[in-house]
Design an enzyme around this catalytic site. Structure first.
Site, short mmCIF file in Angstrom:
data_model
loop_
_atom_site.label_atom_id
_atom_site.label_comp_id
_atom_site.label_asym_id
_atom_site.label_seq_id
_atom_site.Cartn_x
_atom_site.Cartn_y
_atom_site.Cartn_z
N PHE A 249 0.83 -1.20 0.00
CA PHE A 249 0.00 0.00 0.00
C PHE A 249 0.86 1.25 0.00
O PHE A 249 1.87 1.32 0.72
CB PHE A 249 -0.86 0.06 1.27
CG PHE A 249 -1.82 -1.07 1.47
CD1 PHE A 249 -3.12 -1.00 1.01
CD2 PHE A 249 -1.42 -2.21 2.17
CE1 PHE A 249 -4.01 -2.04 1.23
CE2 PHE A 249 -2.30 -3.26 2.39
CZ PHE A 249 -3.61 -3.17 1.92
N ASP A 250 0.46 2.25 -0.76
CA ASP A 250 0.94 3.61 -0.55
C ASP A 250 0.24 4.12 0.72
O ASP A 250 -0.73 3.53 1.20
CB ASP A 250 0.60 4.47 -1.76
CG ASP A 250 1.04 5.91 -1.61
OD1 ASP A 250 2.05 6.16 -0.93
OD2 ASP A 250 0.36 6.79 -2.17
#
Length: 407
Positions: A249-250
């Site tokens: 995930f960012d």
């Protein structure tokens, strides 16, 4: 309150407004568990229909008894095929047919020759299995996690449930079913809407995550408060783990809201660093994918409870452009305040993400900015764009010029 991760403030809300942020993202405590949110949704529905408490309890009991009776019936049938879990306990992943399978050639027929030719082609080739698409490895990894969970918890309903969500016509369903069976995929729930948008069905299927190739449908799902992303095939094929689901995930505008990113874009890095230091102990508001990370964490803890932490088939990664010393503490403290763990946190301080993702080799990587998606897929990473937040107005740090409106 719907089951989804946050309450949408509407597509015309001002992203930079604090009132927008607070309206779109209630407190983490209030939405810490998607199953609790479902319970709230049920209570609201009963109030709306003015049912008496005794009637509501009777209806709930009746539903439970119906499910138990159906489950008992199927339990007595001999089959080696795992049955889908009860929806209210499952982590439901809805995938479109174009993400699960490679339908580029078929899509071209539809766009150039029309619907009737497309359907005729699918019927003519329905015995030929479709090639795997961008979401295929991800789905296979979900199935592996389910197999491990069933070994440890034979009667548990807390599993991944994969739903094929497509606007294809029912006539095309046979080829999709044949392809699913050809690859041995466990997908029993289908939603084929015959040309209509399937977005309206996502809540009915209790969807935790929706993956599609159609960016407009993904945006619509996010505006409805459902975690969603547009999937992209990598430019090169990468060997992925067969035994461990890896999800990257960012941070900003993905797990967290875009409140800090707004400051970067509008006031620069120095102001951003000062802001993050000042508010280090104030948790960030939640973003569109927070609830999916929460669902993954819930399943991870089932392995930890069996002393399987070091052999857990789920591994999560935070891959952020933030700097650790200047702005990393707030991110980690936010996750802690939510009661969530991340297995690996990588702070890149603005460096390209592609090489790190190439090392991680995730089954899916979520980011809100297309230039990060492009860099990742060039190096073989299966990427998913989350069209949310102020980052949609920028490309490589520069404001995208909007065409002048015609009067």
């Amino acid at each position: 309150m719907p089951r989804h991760a946050y309450v949408s403030a509407g597509r015309h809300a001002h992203r930079a407004s604090p009132h927008y942020i607070s309206a779109k993202f209630p407190s983490a405590a209030a939405l810490s568990c998607p199953r609790c949110v479902r319970g709230q949704e049920t209570r609201e529905f009963l109030n709306m229909s003015e049912m008496k408490p005794s009637d509501a309890a009777a209806a709930d009991d009746s539903g439970e008894k119906d499910w138990a009776a159906a489950k008992a019936f199927f339990d007595n049938l001999k089959t080696k095929t795992p049955r889908p879990p009860k929806p209210q306990y499952a982590v439901t992943i809805a995938v479109s047919s174009r993400t699960l399978f490679n339908l580029v050639a078929e899509r071209k027929i539809y766009e150039e020759e029309g619907l009737e030719k497309y359907v005729a082609h699918q019927l003519e080739h329905e015995s030929e299995p479709l090639k795997p698409g961008a979401a295929f490895p991800f789905v296979k990894a979900l199935m592996n996690v389910n197999a491990r969970l069933r070994e440890l918890y034979p009667d548990s309903e807390e599993l991944f449930d994969i739903v094929l969500m497509t606007n294809n016509h029912a006539q095309v369903g046979v080829r999709l079913i044949n392809s699913i069976n050809h690859y041995g995929l466990t997908i029993e729930r289908f939603c084929m809407t015959g040309g209509e948008s399937p977005i309206g069905y996502l809540k009915a299927y209790m969807t935790n995550l929706y993956l599609s190739k159609d960016s407009e449908k993904v945006t619509e799902a996010i505006e409805e408060g459902i975690a969603a992303a547009t999937m992209f095939m990598p430019s090169t094929e990468t060997q992925l783990s067969d035994t461990q689901l890896r999800v990257a995930f960012d941070g900003d505008a993905v797990l967290f809201s875009d409140e800090s990113e707004i400051i970067v874009k509008q006031h620069g890095l120095d102001t951003f660093f000062e802001h993050e230091k000042e508010f280090e102990n104030k948790p960030l508001a939640q973003g569109p994918l927070k609830c999916f990370l929460e669902a993954l964490g819930k399943l991870q803890r089932k392995f930890y409870a069996k002393n399987e932490r070091m052999n857990c088939p789920i591994r999560t990664y935070l891959v952020t452009a933030r700097s650790a010393a200047s702005s990393g503490a707030r991110v980690l403290k936010t996750l802690r305040s939510w009661g969530l763990e991340i297995d690996e946190a990588l702070f890149l301080a603005g460096a390209p993400k592609g090489p790190l993702l190439q090392k991680i080799r995730p089954h899916i990587y979520f980011d809100d900015q297309m230039f990060h998606i492009e860099g990742a897929k060039e190096l073989g990473t299966i990427s998913a764009h989350v069209p949310y937040g102020i980052g949609q107005k920028y490309h490589k740090g520069k404001l995208i010029e909007q065409p002048a409106k015609k009067e």
